[in-house]
Design an enzyme around this catalytic site. Structure first.
Site, PDB file in Angstrom:
ATOM      1  N   CYS A   1      27.467  65.028  28.953  1.00  0.00           N
ATOM      2  CA  CYS A   1      28.350  63.906  29.302  1.00  0.00           C
ATOM      3  C   CYS A   1      28.241  62.781  28.282  1.00  0.00           C
ATOM      4  O   CYS A   1      27.390  61.890  28.416  1.00  0.00           O
ATOM      5  CB  CYS A   1      27.982  63.381  30.679  1.00  0.00           C
TER       6      CYS A   1
ATOM      7  N   GLN B   1      58.652  94.088   6.452  1.00  0.00           N
ATOM      8  CA  GLN B   1      57.596  93.525   5.595  1.00  0.00           C
ATOM      9  C   GLN B   1      57.125  92.160   6.103  1.00  0.00           C
ATOM     10  O   GLN B   1      55.931  91.849   6.079  1.00  0.00           O
ATOM     11  CB  GLN B   1      58.093  93.416   4.156  1.00  0.00           C
TER      12      GLN B   1
ATOM     13  N   THR C   1      31.554  61.658  26.317  1.00  0.00           N
ATOM     14  CA  THR C   1      32.842  60.983  26.131  1.00  0.00           C
ATOM     15  C   THR C   1      33.167  59.990  27.251  1.00  0.00           C
ATOM     16  O   THR C   1      32.920  60.261  28.422  1.00  0.00           O
ATOM     17  CB  THR C   1      33.967  62.045  26.057  1.00  0.00           C
TER      18      THR C   1
ATOM     19  N   ARG D   1      28.595  73.698  17.394  1.00  0.00           N
ATOM     20  CA  ARG D   1      29.951  73.792  16.838  1.00  0.00           C
ATOM     21  C   ARG D   1      30.278  75.201  16.348  1.00  0.00           C
ATOM     22  O   ARG D   1      31.440  75.630  16.421  1.00  0.00           O
ATOM     23  CB  ARG D   1      30.145  72.755  15.733  1.00  0.00           C
TER      24      ARG D   1
ATOM     25  N   ALA E   1      35.646  55.650  24.325  1.00  0.00           N
ATOM     26  CA  ALA E   1      34.731  56.175  23.291  1.00  0.00           C
ATOM     27  C   ALA E   1      34.822  57.692  23.231  1.00  0.00           C
ATOM     28  O   ALA E   1      34.115  58.397  23.947  1.00  0.00           O
ATOM     29  CB  ALA E   1      33.297  55.728  23.592  1.00  0.00           C
TER      30      ALA E   1
ATOM     31  N   GLY F   1      61.019  86.627  22.386  1.00  0.00           N
ATOM     32  CA  GLY F   1      61.128  86.038  23.727  1.00  0.00           C
ATOM     33  C   GLY F   1      60.032  86.507  24.659  1.00  0.00           C
ATOM     34  O   GLY F   1      59.600  85.766  25.557  1.00  0.00           O
TER      35      GLY F   1
ATOM     36  N   SER G   1      36.136  60.017  19.831  1.00  0.00           N
ATOM     37  CA  SER G   1      35.618  60.308  18.480  1.00  0.00           C
ATOM     38  C   SER G   1      34.550  59.283  18.110  1.00  0.00           C
ATOM     39  O   SER G   1      33.554  59.610  17.461  1.00  0.00           O
ATOM     40  CB  SER G   1      36.756  60.234  17.457  1.00  0.00           C
TER      41      SER G   1
ATOM     42  N   GLU H   1      34.370  68.953  21.367  1.00  0.00           N
ATOM     43  CA  GLU H   1      33.163  68.968  20.510  1.00  0.00           C
ATOM     44  C   GLU H   1      33.444  68.325  19.152  1.00  0.00           C
ATOM     45  O   GLU H   1      32.961  68.790  18.112  1.00  0.00           O
ATOM     46  CB  GLU H   1      32.605  70.386  20.364  1.00  0.00           C
TER      47      GLU H   1
ATOM     48  N   ILE I   1      34.832  65.700  31.319  1.00  0.00           N
ATOM     49  CA  ILE I   1      33.543  66.395  31.294  1.00  0.00           C
ATOM     50  C   ILE I   1      33.675  67.825  31.829  1.00  0.00           C
ATOM     51  O   ILE I   1      34.014  68.042  32.999  1.00  0.00           O
ATOM     52  CB  ILE I   1      32.472  65.595  32.091  1.00  0.00           C
TER      53      ILE I   1
HETATM   54  C1  LIG Z   1      39.385  69.849  28.153  1.00  0.00           C
HETATM   55  C2  LIG Z   1      38.365  68.964  27.494  1.00  0.00           C
HETATM   56  C3  LIG Z   1      37.022  69.182  27.734  1.00  0.00           C
HETATM   57  C4  LIG Z   1      36.070  68.321  27.195  1.00  0.00           C
HETATM   58  N1  LIG Z   1      34.739  68.490  27.490  1.00  0.00           N
HETATM   59  C5  LIG Z   1      33.856  67.510  27.149  1.00  0.00           C
HETATM   60  C6  LIG Z   1      32.505  67.563  27.617  1.00  0.00           C
HETATM   61  O1  LIG Z   1      32.082  68.504  28.299  1.00  0.00           O
HETATM   62  N2  LIG Z   1      31.680  66.538  27.300  1.00  0.00           N
HETATM   63  C7  LIG Z   1      32.085  65.464  26.553  1.00  0.00           C
HETATM   64  O2  LIG Z   1      31.283  64.570  26.323  1.00  0.00           O
HETATM   65  N3  LIG Z   1      33.354  65.412  26.078  1.00  0.00           N
HETATM   66  C8  LIG Z   1      34.251  66.395  26.369  1.00  0.00           C
HETATM   67  N4  LIG Z   1      35.543  66.329  25.916  1.00  0.00           N
HETATM   68  C9  LIG Z   1      35.953  65.189  25.119  1.00  0.00           C
HETATM   69  C10 LIG Z   1      36.284  65.522  23.669  1.00  0.00           C
HETATM   70  O3  LIG Z   1      35.119  65.780  22.944  1.00  0.00           O
HETATM   71  C11 LIG Z   1      37.127  64.351  23.133  1.00  0.00           C
HETATM   72  O4  LIG Z   1      38.393  64.446  23.741  1.00  0.00           O
HETATM   73  C12 LIG Z   1      37.229  64.351  21.633  1.00  0.00           C
HETATM   74  O5  LIG Z   1      35.996  64.064  21.031  1.00  0.00           O
HETATM   75  C13 LIG Z   1      38.273  63.342  21.132  1.00  0.00           C
HETATM   76  O6  LIG Z   1      38.135  62.098  21.737  1.00  0.00           O
HETATM   77  P1  LIG Z   1      39.427  61.397  22.396  1.00  0.00           P
HETATM   78  O7  LIG Z   1      40.071  62.386  23.268  1.00  0.00           O
HETATM   79  O8  LIG Z   1      39.009  60.116  22.974  1.00  0.00           O
HETATM   80  O9  LIG Z   1      40.413  61.147  21.175  1.00  0.00           O
HETATM   81  P2  LIG Z   1      40.356  59.944  20.103  1.00  0.00           P
HETATM   82  O10 LIG Z   1      38.976  59.784  19.599  1.00  0.00           O
HETATM   83  O11 LIG Z   1      41.030  58.753  20.677  1.00  0.00           O
HETATM   84  O12 LIG Z   1      41.250  60.553  18.956  1.00  0.00           O
HETATM   85  C14 LIG Z   1      42.682  60.545  18.986  1.00  0.00           C
HETATM   86  C15 LIG Z   1      43.157  61.062  17.626  1.00  0.00           C
HETATM   87  O13 LIG Z   1      42.689  60.182  16.571  1.00  0.00           O
HETATM   88  C16 LIG Z   1      41.976  60.939  15.615  1.00  0.00           C
HETATM   89  N5  LIG Z   1      40.890  60.146  15.039  1.00  0.00           N
HETATM   90  C17 LIG Z   1      39.970  59.393  15.705  1.00  0.00           C
HETATM   91  N6  LIG Z   1      39.127  58.829  14.834  1.00  0.00           N
HETATM   92  C18 LIG Z   1      39.512  59.240  13.595  1.00  0.00           C
HETATM   93  C19 LIG Z   1      39.025  58.998  12.265  1.00  0.00           C
HETATM   94  N7  LIG Z   1      37.952  58.238  12.042  1.00  0.00           N
HETATM   95  N8  LIG Z   1      39.674  59.579  11.233  1.00  0.00           N
HETATM   96  C20 LIG Z   1      40.746  60.374  11.442  1.00  0.00           C
HETATM   97  N9  LIG Z   1      41.249  60.635  12.667  1.00  0.00           N
HETATM   98  C21 LIG Z   1      40.640  60.085  13.723  1.00  0.00           C
HETATM   99  C22 LIG Z   1      41.433  62.145  16.386  1.00  0.00           C
HETATM  100  O14 LIG Z   1      41.083  63.212  15.527  1.00  0.00           O
HETATM  101  C23 LIG Z   1      42.598  62.459  17.308  1.00  0.00           C
HETATM  102  O15 LIG Z   1      43.545  63.210  16.615  1.00  0.00           O
HETATM  103  C24 LIG Z   1      36.488  67.226  26.374  1.00  0.00           C
HETATM  104  C25 LIG Z   1      37.844  67.056  26.097  1.00  0.00           C
HETATM  105  C26 LIG Z   1      38.782  67.887  26.648  1.00  0.00           C
HETATM  106  C27 LIG Z   1      40.237  67.638  26.345  1.00  0.00           C
END
Ligand SMILES: Cc1cc2nc3c(=O)[nH]c(=O)nc-3n(C[C@H](O)[C@H](O)[C@H](O)COP(=O)(O)OP(=O)(O)OC[C@H]3O[C@@H](n4cnc5c(N)ncnc54)[C@H](O)[C@@H]3O)c2cc1C
Length: 382
Positions: free
Chosen positions: A124, A279, A126, A243, A130, A340, A132, A363, A157
């Site tokens: 846990c 091809q 995200t 990863r 917060a 289709g 990325s 991840e 999560i």
């Molecule tokens: C189905 C699912 C399961 C998940 N499971 C877990 C889990 O078990 N535990 C957990 O902790 N998290 C989990 N996550 C969270 C996941 O890791 C995040 O969604 C991911 O890290 C992206 O964060 P965000 O969705 O807030 O997108 P944001 O960080 O807001 O990003 C939005 C966009 O901006 C881009 N971006 C952001 N910063 C930069 C940068 N510096 N340079 C270039 N581009 C950038 C991103 O690549 C993305 O395209 C899960 C997510 C999903 C959808």
């Protein structure tokens, strides 16, 4: 010396995982994709054949498998149903901080139960503000006597609400930024751990994704992993290791799409001949096969480096990024080859395409993987 062959034990593991995927996962994949139920029955069977605890060290009752063994199995499970695989993989993601940073007592207390009965765990990190930028988490942990009191929330999560154990990242010293983040082991059912809404997702619908809230959740001080302020390092070291299995998941999804496309194009006749003889079709299949192979080699290389205890942050990021991009490209191209029919739910292709997308997001998004790779490839700029 380079050796691309699997030893007899690895071949047996691969076959066992493949048979499990074929007999237990694939036949239930469409049902769990449509429905709201969690695949507890499949998870139970996966536990019985040792697939849930396979990467827990042998001294704590697990399979003690190497990273290479794990990615070999991962490809097969994702080939079966990547949604179910996500539940299993996310559980390993949560075991990893305990394996890497847990005390002997923590390992015995929290890993052994997963080798004795079916169960899942959650990682846990995200939060709504917060993703990325994981260092910006706002969940707070305050030390009060012999326990920490945690307040805040997490989103997206995996296994949220169905897990028996949660690894929760929280700030013990907000003013210190990422050096103020700590990691805690939280047993499921801890008072103050509130499970929020289950997300309604595009793909990986067999896995549970939920919001979590911590409302004055009390955790004994001995459940702190490592020391205060080590949380961000724990999270990053964990993700370096996990990863490659996401990349392996991508290889499994892409391989499944390629196999379906080959089968379909050999039997679908248009203009008097099987479309595989055009091809354009055969070149697309050749391209997909090359990419699947290339992705697998990146995944195996990252896992091999990990098993040797070598630095592998860049290679793990490459394996995750390329493996998931190949899954996305291959499923899009393969669906096109079915015309289709590919778009219809009677065929497995549209699910594979929906499922592939998430591998590019969780991840760490593939943009973040490219940042990690670029930082290392470019090095310091004067
Ligand atoms: C189905 C699912 C399961 C998940 N499971 C877990 C889990 O078990 N535990 C957990 O902790 N998290 C989990 N996550 C969270 C996941 O890791 C995040 O969604 C991911 O890290 C992206 O964060 P965000 O969705 O807030 O997108 P944001 O960080 O807001 O990003 C939005 C966009 O901006 C881009 N971006 C952001 N910063 C930069 C940068 N510096 N340079 C270039 N581009 C950038 C991103 O690549 C993305 O395209 C899960 C997510 C999903 C959808």
């Amino acid at each position: 010396m380079i050796d691309f062959s699997l030893n007899e034990e690895q071949k047996a593991l691969q076959q066992m995982a493949h048979e499990f995927a074929e007999k237990e996962m694939r036949p239930r994949a469409a049902e769990y994709d449509k429905g709201e139920a969690h695949p507890d029955d499949v998870i139970k069977k996966a536990f019985e054949v040792g697939l849930i605890s396979c990467d827990i060290p042998e001294e704590y009752g697990g399979g003690g498998l190497s990273h290479l063994d794990t990615v070999i199995i991962s490809e097969e499970l994702a080939w079966g149903c990547v949604g179910m695989y996500t539940s299993i993989m996310a559980s390993s993601l949560a075991f990893t901080p305990i394996i890497l940073f847990g005390t002997e007592e923590q390992k015995k207390k929290y890993l052994i139960p997963f080798t004795e009965k079916p169960g899942l765990s959650s990682f846990c990190l995200t939060e709504r503000e917060a993703g990325s930028d994981a260092g910006a988490i706002k969940t707070k942990a305050e030390k009060k006597g012999s326990e920490y009191v945690i307040n805040g929330s997490k989103c997206f999560i995996t296994n949220g609400g169905v897990a028996d154990l949660y690894i929760v990242f929280a700030n013990t010293r907000q003013e210190k930024g990422i050096r103020g983040i700590s990691a805690f082991i939280v047993p499921g059912g801890t008072p103050g751990l509130v499970i929020g809404k289950k997300e309604d997702k595009m793909g990986h619908r067999a896995s549970n994704t939920a919001e979590l809230f911590f409302e004055d959740m009390k955790v004994p001080a001995e459940n702190l992993l490592g020391s205060e302020g080590m949380g961000f390092k724990i999270a990053m070291r964990t993700l370096d290791q996990t990863r490659a299995p996401v990349g392996a998941g991508g290889v499994g999804v892409a391989r499944a799409a390629l196999e379906h496309a080959i089968e379909f194009t050999k039997t679908r006749v248009q203009f008097g001949k099987p479309i595989a003889l055009f091809q354009n079709t055969s070149f697309k299949l050749a391209q997909m096969a090359m990419e699947v192979n290339a992705a697998r080699h990146l995944v195996w290389h990252a896992a091999w480096l990990m098993d040797r205890g070598e630095k592998c942050g860049k290679e793990s990021a490459m394996a995750k990024c390329f493996g998931s991009d190949v899954a996305m490209r291959t499923t899009v191209e393969a669906l096109q080859l079915l015309g289709g029919y590919g778009y219809m739910k009677d065929y497995p292709m549209e699910k594979l395409m929906r499922d592939a997308k998430l591998l590019q997001i969780y991840e760490g998004t593939n943009e973040i993987q490219r940042l990690v790779i670029a930082r290392e490839v470019i090095g310091p700029i004067k």
